[in-house]
Scaffold this active site. Structure first.
Site, PDB file in Angstrom:
ATOM      1  N   HIS A 307       0.855  -1.188   0.000  1.00 13.50           N
ATOM      2  CA  HIS A 307       0.000   0.000   0.000  1.00 13.50           C
ATOM      3  C   HIS A 307       0.885   1.230   0.000  1.00 13.50           C
ATOM      4  O   HIS A 307       1.943   1.243   0.617  1.00 13.50           O
ATOM      5  CB  HIS A 307      -0.896   0.018   1.251  1.00 13.50           C
ATOM      6  CG  HIS A 307      -2.054   0.948   1.118  1.00 13.50           C
ATOM      7  ND1 HIS A 307      -1.955   2.286   1.385  1.00 13.50           N
ATOM      8  CD2 HIS A 307      -3.335   0.726   0.718  1.00 13.50           C
ATOM      9  CE1 HIS A 307      -3.126   2.855   1.161  1.00 13.50           C
ATOM     10  NE2 HIS A 307      -3.986   1.942   0.757  1.00 13.50           N
ATOM     11  N   ASP A 364      -8.097  -5.007  -0.515  1.00  9.27           N
ATOM     12  CA  ASP A 364      -8.552  -5.835  -1.641  1.00  9.27           C
ATOM     13  C   ASP A 364      -8.238  -7.322  -1.476  1.00  9.27           C
ATOM     14  O   ASP A 364      -8.708  -8.138  -2.267  1.00  9.27           O
ATOM     15  CB  ASP A 364      -7.890  -5.334  -2.935  1.00  9.27           C
ATOM     16  CG  ASP A 364      -8.398  -3.948  -3.297  1.00  9.27           C
ATOM     17  OD1 ASP A 364      -7.573  -3.043  -3.487  1.00  9.27           O
ATOM     18  OD2 ASP A 364      -9.628  -3.776  -3.337  1.00  9.27           O
TER      19      ASP A 364
HETATM   20  C1  SDX Z   1      -6.054   0.283  -3.098  1.00 14.91           C
HETATM   21  O1  SDX Z   1      -4.121   4.681  -1.968  1.00 14.91           O
HETATM   22  C2  SDX Z   1      -5.172   4.104  -1.415  1.00 14.91           C
HETATM   23  O2  SDX Z   1      -5.636   4.472  -0.348  1.00 14.91           O
HETATM   24  C3  SDX Z   1      -5.751   2.961  -2.222  1.00 14.91           C
HETATM   25  C4  SDX Z   1      -6.808   2.118  -1.533  1.00 14.91           C
HETATM   26  C5  SDX Z   1      -8.082   2.905  -1.309  1.00 14.91           C
HETATM   27  O3  SDX Z   1      -8.839   2.533  -0.389  1.00 14.91           O
HETATM   28  O4  SDX Z   1      -8.361   3.826  -2.108  1.00 14.91           O
HETATM   29  O5  SDX Z   1      -6.335   1.641  -0.284  1.00 14.91           O
HETATM   30  C6  SDX Z   1      -7.217   0.917  -2.391  1.00 14.91           C
HETATM   31  O6  SDX Z   1      -5.766   0.668  -4.209  1.00 14.91           O
HETATM   32  C7  SDX Z   1      -5.235  -0.742  -2.360  1.00 14.91           C
HETATM   33  C8  SDX Z   1      -4.007  -1.243  -3.201  1.00 14.91           C
HETATM   34  C9  SDX Z   1      -4.508  -2.317  -4.179  1.00 14.91           C
HETATM   35  N1  SDX Z   1      -3.432  -2.670  -5.111  1.00 14.91           N
HETATM   36  C10 SDX Z   1      -2.823  -3.901  -5.048  1.00 14.91           C
HETATM   37  O7  SDX Z   1      -3.062  -4.742  -4.184  1.00 14.91           O
HETATM   38  C11 SDX Z   1      -1.813  -4.138  -6.175  1.00 14.91           C
HETATM   39  C12 SDX Z   1      -0.537  -4.747  -5.589  1.00 14.91           C
HETATM   40  N2  SDX Z   1       0.128  -3.687  -4.796  1.00 14.91           N
HETATM   41  C13 SDX Z   1       1.157  -2.933  -5.450  1.00 14.91           C
HETATM   42  O8  SDX Z   1       1.069  -2.759  -6.806  1.00 14.91           O
HETATM   43  C14 SDX Z   1       1.687  -1.746  -4.643  1.00 14.91           C
HETATM   44  O9  SDX Z   1       1.874  -2.186  -3.367  1.00 14.91           O
HETATM   45  C15 SDX Z   1       0.867  -0.465  -4.613  1.00 14.91           C
HETATM   46  C16 SDX Z   1       0.555   0.036  -5.979  1.00 14.91           C
HETATM   47  C17 SDX Z   1      -0.399  -0.669  -3.860  1.00 14.91           C
HETATM   48  C18 SDX Z   1       1.695   0.595  -3.880  1.00 14.91           C
HETATM   49  O10 SDX Z   1       2.809   0.845  -4.669  1.00 14.91           O
HETATM   50  P1  SDX Z   1       3.892   1.959  -4.242  1.00 14.91           P
HETATM   51  O11 SDX Z   1       3.497   2.671  -3.025  1.00 14.91           O
HETATM   52  O12 SDX Z   1       4.184   2.779  -5.466  1.00 14.91           O
HETATM   53  O13 SDX Z   1       5.128   1.104  -3.808  1.00 14.91           O
HETATM   54  P2  SDX Z   1       6.237   0.647  -4.776  1.00 14.91           P
HETATM   55  O14 SDX Z   1       5.641   0.165  -6.069  1.00 14.91           O
HETATM   56  O15 SDX Z   1       7.265   1.741  -4.825  1.00 14.91           O
HETATM   57  O16 SDX Z   1       6.812  -0.643  -3.996  1.00 14.91           O
HETATM   58  C19 SDX Z   1       7.868  -0.532  -3.060  1.00 14.91           C
HETATM   59  C20 SDX Z   1       8.607  -1.861  -3.170  1.00 14.91           C
HETATM   60  C21 SDX Z   1       9.085  -2.170  -4.614  1.00 14.91           C
HETATM   61  O17 SDX Z   1      10.192  -3.041  -4.507  1.00 14.91           O
HETATM   62  P3  SDX Z   1      11.702  -2.363  -4.571  1.00 14.91           P
HETATM   63  O18 SDX Z   1      11.758  -1.542  -5.856  1.00 14.91           O
HETATM   64  O19 SDX Z   1      11.812  -1.520  -3.334  1.00 14.91           O
HETATM   65  O20 SDX Z   1      12.646  -3.552  -4.585  1.00 14.91           O
HETATM   66  O21 SDX Z   1       7.722  -2.945  -2.810  1.00 14.91           O
HETATM   67  C22 SDX Z   1       7.535  -3.790  -3.939  1.00 14.91           C
HETATM   68  C23 SDX Z   1       7.944  -2.988  -5.167  1.00 14.91           C
HETATM   69  O22 SDX Z   1       8.347  -3.845  -6.224  1.00 14.91           O
HETATM   70  N3  SDX Z   1       6.111  -4.144  -3.970  1.00 14.91           N
HETATM   71  C24 SDX Z   1       5.642  -5.363  -4.238  1.00 14.91           C
HETATM   72  C25 SDX Z   1       4.245  -5.259  -4.084  1.00 14.91           C
HETATM   73  N4  SDX Z   1       3.926  -4.000  -3.730  1.00 14.91           N
HETATM   74  C26 SDX Z   1       5.072  -3.313  -3.665  1.00 14.91           C
HETATM   75  N5  SDX Z   1       6.271  -6.520  -4.606  1.00 14.91           N
HETATM   76  C27 SDX Z   1       5.447  -7.584  -4.816  1.00 14.91           C
HETATM   77  N6  SDX Z   1       4.100  -7.579  -4.679  1.00 14.91           N
HETATM   78  C28 SDX Z   1       3.469  -6.425  -4.322  1.00 14.91           C
HETATM   79  N7  SDX Z   1       2.132  -6.412  -4.196  1.00 14.91           N
END
Ligand code: SDX
Length: 428
Positions: A307, A364
């Site tokens: 998140h 989710d």
């Molecule tokens: C919602 O913002 C809100 O409030 C949203 C929400 C709402 O109520 O409106 O809460 C609803 O959208 C919840 C999120 C639903 N999405 C998912 O479940 C999709 C999977 N999650 C990711 O795509 C990710 O965690 C995000 C998009 C939710 C957040 O991404 P960020 O904040 O941009 O974080 P990031 O991509 O910079 O990740 C940081 C690190 C990275 O690794 P490094 O580059 O540091 O090595 O964490 C890793 C990412 O690759 N990472 C994951 C991951 N989420 C982050 N690796 C594997 N699986 C994941 N799910």
């Protein structure tokens, strides 16, 4: 606390005021940055460090896993309130009295009829159309059928738009689902409660009498409350920036629905179920999917995990996980998908990659288990997120308009070609 922040650029110091919120958050007010530094701006891709507004609607603390709507803890609201009460709270700032609640619901009921011509738009969509695309289009189309909802400036005009969209959205959601299922459309029953009416419109059958199941009513009410608002997430920021041009409420909400559709945002609830079903088809091999999620060369992410703000458990995920157990028990359903989800959660919470990045289950991760138990088609999961988020979008749009926020127009850092002259095609 110091009242200013100092920025030094090429030996010159600039002071910017510090602004403190009611929950001890502090922001550096940089509204005069560009003017006072002769052109410097900030750069913050994805706005990870940038506040777009001051808001009094929802507070969340990502480190502590706290979520409150207008000061009330999400745990209390999910347990003690109903969805329309929470909608009123988010939009108008206070829990309604009985009279206010009754008037609000009656005003919504008066607006729950949808123009018959909307069916012509619905009929024009192919059955294979994704419901999020349909509902976003139908929401935008509401403007055409309610032209007085376009230019709203008075609170009275805003109120009319608010009850209109709260009245019509459940109908559009139900009609979108039934059209895809080849079922006749149901017009609802205004003698029912808001959630009961939504369920009836979604699940009634022409050849039998629809009987409300309190387990489903309670589960849906709780899920809608848990999705109702979440401060400046991607879709809410979209609603605010579209509304900041003084586009109408329906057009702004339609844009928010499109933003929510993305699998990184609300579309994740559908993606979680598809991921869990793929793991089940793969013989429950969660380790394979954990490896894929950590493999930088693989675009796969563990859907429902991580998140932007929560670096702790999403409080909504805790509540939904408990509710999923309860709903499956009450409905007498043994769903192997739930067991796979729990196994995946356990593995991820013990995995160094996830621990280091503070990746926890989000809203989710478990919601789809309940929607599936309620026999909602997986393509409708994100539409259920949208109807839950509707009061939040409305509240945030209304706050932005009442505070007379300026039109949203970010700056950029240009990294393209510098000035060059046109070359005729024969010389290229
Ligand atoms: C919602 O913002 C809100 O409030 C949203 C929400 C709402 O109520 O409106 O809460 C609803 O959208 C919840 C999120 C639903 N999405 C998912 O479940 C999709 C999977 N999650 C990711 O795509 C990710 O965690 C995000 C998009 C939710 C957040 O991404 P960020 O904040 O941009 O974080 P990031 O991509 O910079 O990740 C940081 C690190 C990275 O690794 P490094 O580059 O540091 O090595 O964490 C890793 C990412 O690759 N990472 C994951 C991951 N989420 C982050 N690796 C594997 N699986 C994941 N799910």
């Amino acid at each position: 606390m110091a009242k200013t922040a100092t920025l030094e650029i090429e030996g010159k110091k600039y002071e910017f005021p510090l602004v403190e919120g009611t929950e001890n958050e502090v922001a550096i007010d940089i509204k005069n940055l560009r003017a006072s530094t002769n052109g410097y701006i900030t750069l913050d891709s994805g706005y990870k460090n940038t506040g777009s507004c001051e808001s009094a609607i929802t507070f969340l603390d990502g480190e502590q896993g706290i979520l409150r709507y207008r000061g009330y803890a999400i745990e209390e609201l999910a347990e003690k309130a109903d969805f329309l009460e929470v909608a009123y709270l988010l939009i108008f700032g206070e829990l309604p009295t009985k009279e206010q609640s009754d008037k609000f619901h009656n005003d919504i009921k008066k607006e729950s009829a949808v123009d018959e011509d909307v069916k012509k738009i619905l009929d024009a969509f192919p059955k294979a159309a994704h419901p999020m695309g349909v509902i976003s289009s139908l929401t935008s189309a509401l403007t055409a059928f309610n032209p007085s909802s376009v230019n709203v400036n008075s609170e009275e005009d805003m109120y009319k738009s608010v009850v209109r969209i709260l009245g019509k959205m459940p109908v559009l959601v139900a009609w979108t689902m039934r059209k895809k299922q080849g079922l006749p459309l149901d017009y609802g029953d205004n003698s029912l409660g808001y959630v009961e009416n939504l369920l009836k419109m979604m699940f009634s059958r022409p050849n039998s009498c629809y009987v409300q199941n309190p387990v489903l009513v309670n589960a849906m009410d709780k899920l809608l409350i848990l999705h109702a608002d979440h401060e400046q997430n991607c879709s809410t920021s979209t609603v605010r920036i579209v509304g900041s041009s003084h586009a109408g409420l329906f057009a702004s909400i339609s844009a928010g629905i499109s933003a929510l559709w993305g699998p990184l945002h609300g579309g994740a609830n559908q993606a979680v179920l598809e991921m869990l079903k793929a793991i089940e088809a793969d013989g429950g091999d969660t380790k394979k999917y954990m490896a894929k999620a950590k493999d930088k060369s693989d675009p796969f992410r563990l859907m429902g995990f991580g998140h932007r703000v929560y670096k702790n458990f999403d409080p909504r995920a805790r509540i939904i996980k408990k509710a999923a157990d309860q709903v499956l028990h009450d409905l007498g359903i043994e769903d192997p998908i739930l067991e796979i989800a729990k196994g995946l959660e356990k593995e991820a919470l013990e995995d160094q990659y996830f621990v280091d990045r503070k990746l926890y289950p989000n809203v989710d991760f478990y919601s789809g288990i309940i929607y599936r138990a309620m026999e909602i088609p997986v393509e409708m999961f994100t539409v259920m997120f949208a109807i839950g988020r509707l009061p939040g979008w409305i509240a945030q749009w209304r706050e932005m308009r009442l505070r007379k926020e300026p039109i949203g127009r970010p700056r950029q850092l240009y990294i393209g070609e510098t000035k060059r002259s046109f070359v005729p095609i024969e010389e290229r």
